[in-house]
Design an enzyme around this catalytic site. Structure first.
Site, mmCIF file in Angstrom:
data_model
loop_
_atom_site.group_PDB
_atom_site.id
_atom_site.type_symbol
_atom_site.label_atom_id
_atom_site.label_comp_id
_atom_site.label_asym_id
_atom_site.label_seq_id
_atom_site.Cartn_x
_atom_site.Cartn_y
_atom_site.Cartn_z
ATOM 1 N N LEU A 46 -12.804 3.414 -0.896
ATOM 2 C CA LEU A 46 -11.356 2.941 -0.694
ATOM 3 C C LEU A 46 -11.844 1.219 -1.331
ATOM 4 O O LEU A 46 -12.784 0.689 -0.660
ATOM 5 C CB LEU A 46 -10.941 2.922 0.537
ATOM 6 C CG LEU A 46 -10.273 4.203 0.847
ATOM 7 C CD1 LEU A 46 -9.871 4.393 2.309
ATOM 8 C CD2 LEU A 46 -9.380 5.130 0.124
ATOM 9 N N ASP A 47 -10.864 0.852 -2.184
ATOM 10 C CA ASP A 47 -11.104 -0.694 -2.483
ATOM 11 C C ASP A 47 -10.804 -1.612 -1.340
ATOM 12 O O ASP A 47 -10.462 -1.203 -0.386
ATOM 13 C CB ASP A 47 -10.339 -0.907 -3.788
ATOM 14 C CG ASP A 47 -9.037 -0.850 -3.647
ATOM 15 O OD1 ASP A 47 -8.495 -1.362 -2.568
ATOM 16 O OD2 ASP A 47 -8.146 -0.549 -4.494
ATOM 17 N N PHE A 48 -11.065 -2.911 -1.696
ATOM 18 C CA PHE A 48 -11.224 -4.059 -0.697
ATOM 19 C C PHE A 48 -9.980 -3.809 0.363
ATOM 20 O O PHE A 48 -10.072 -4.020 1.251
ATOM 21 C CB PHE A 48 -11.541 -5.134 -1.358
ATOM 22 C CG PHE A 48 -11.687 -6.464 -0.498
ATOM 23 C CD1 PHE A 48 -12.698 -6.335 0.583
ATOM 24 C CD2 PHE A 48 -10.699 -7.508 -0.211
ATOM 25 C CE1 PHE A 48 -13.085 -7.321 1.271
ATOM 26 C CE2 PHE A 48 -11.043 -8.651 0.472
ATOM 27 C CZ PHE A 48 -11.929 -8.468 1.402
#
Length: 270
Positions: A135-137
């Site tokens: 999952l991105d930042f």
């Protein structure tokens, strides 16, 4: 806050997952048959196959004191294999955890920029775990973690067809008809995204909540597809990965998938 509290039509809330340590290891293709070392090490939870291939290229993996040069090396077991000079433990029973990843964390062991990682936010006392996908930042929500590199790989492969579900809060105008056309797939800046099931949940002024289900999980797929429709995502939550959801979870929570539930799920995979 659990994002399910924002929904107008809540899904049934499953029972809380119970801890279990007895899920059997994934069956081998043939008892005693030689297998590629990359697969054996992944199964033992050392790292993913791709990461193991990189470790071999870096000279970090040896057999009976001799550095290996190819991930195609065939072995019956991991006797005599070392990683960074340390013997490899036999594969443990497969375990799968769910974790409510907070916003502002990197799905990685470390970050060159010094930002917080998921390992900084996971509760203490967990075994060594690898994330299933990323999952991105700034994306929050369900992240599965496992000690089994082969299960990780299987769940990440597009051909396995495990559905990921997201809820996105976005700014801009979009119709249900626009979203339904995503079921045919869409190409954005030369990247083709497969069928996406998208529904407009509700709209408040220029903001809306959209639920999207997809099976590919390409990098930043939801954000890029919605941007293609003229929408700017201000919050993105993964609410489900296959049958597992973040129901009853708060940010930073982690627990283990029940043995029977995990075994049933594994049998359903392609």
């Amino acid at each position: 806050m659990n994002p399910y509290s924002q929904r107008t039509n809540k899904r049934p809330v499953p029972q809380r997952h119970k801890r279990s340590r007895t899920v059997p290891a994934a069956p081998q293709e043939s008892e005693g048959a030689p297998q590629r070392i990359a697969k054996l090490l992944a199964r033992a939870g050392v790292a993913s196959r791709r990461e193991i291939e990189r470790m071999i290229a870096e000279g970090r993996i040896a057999l009976n004191g001799e550095k290996l040069t190819t991930p195609a090396t065939l072995l019956i077991d991991l006797s005599g294999v070392t990683v960074d000079g340390q013997p490899v433990r036999p594969a443990a029973a497969t375990r799968l955890f769910r974790f409510y990843k907070p916003q502002g964390t990197i799905t990685a062991v470390s970050d060159p920029k010094g930002r917080a990682t998921i390992y900084d936010r996971l509760p203490a006392g967990l075994p060594r775990l690898m994330p299933v996908g990323r999952l991105d930042f700034m994306t929050e929500g369900l992240l599965l973690l496992t000690n089994d590199g082969e299960l990780k790989r299987q769940l990440e492969l597009p051909r396995t067809g495990v559905v990921r579900t997201y809820r996105a809060r976005a700014f801009g105008k979009v119709s249900q008809n626009d979203l339904e056309r995503l079921a045919e797939g869409v190409t954005v800046e030369g990247v083709h995204y497969g069928s996406i099931n998208a529904n407009l949940e509700r709209r408040t002024g220029s903001n809306c909540w959209i639920e999207m289900s997809l099976a590919e999980g390409k990098n930043r797929e939801v954000r890029r597809v919605l941007a293609h429709l003229g929408l700017k995502v201000s919050r993105l939550i993964r609410t489900a990965y296959g049958p597992f959801t973040i129901a009853e979870m708060d940010t930073g929570d982690a627990d283990e998938i029940d043995e029977a539930e995990l075994e049933s799920f594994r049998k359903s995979l392609r």
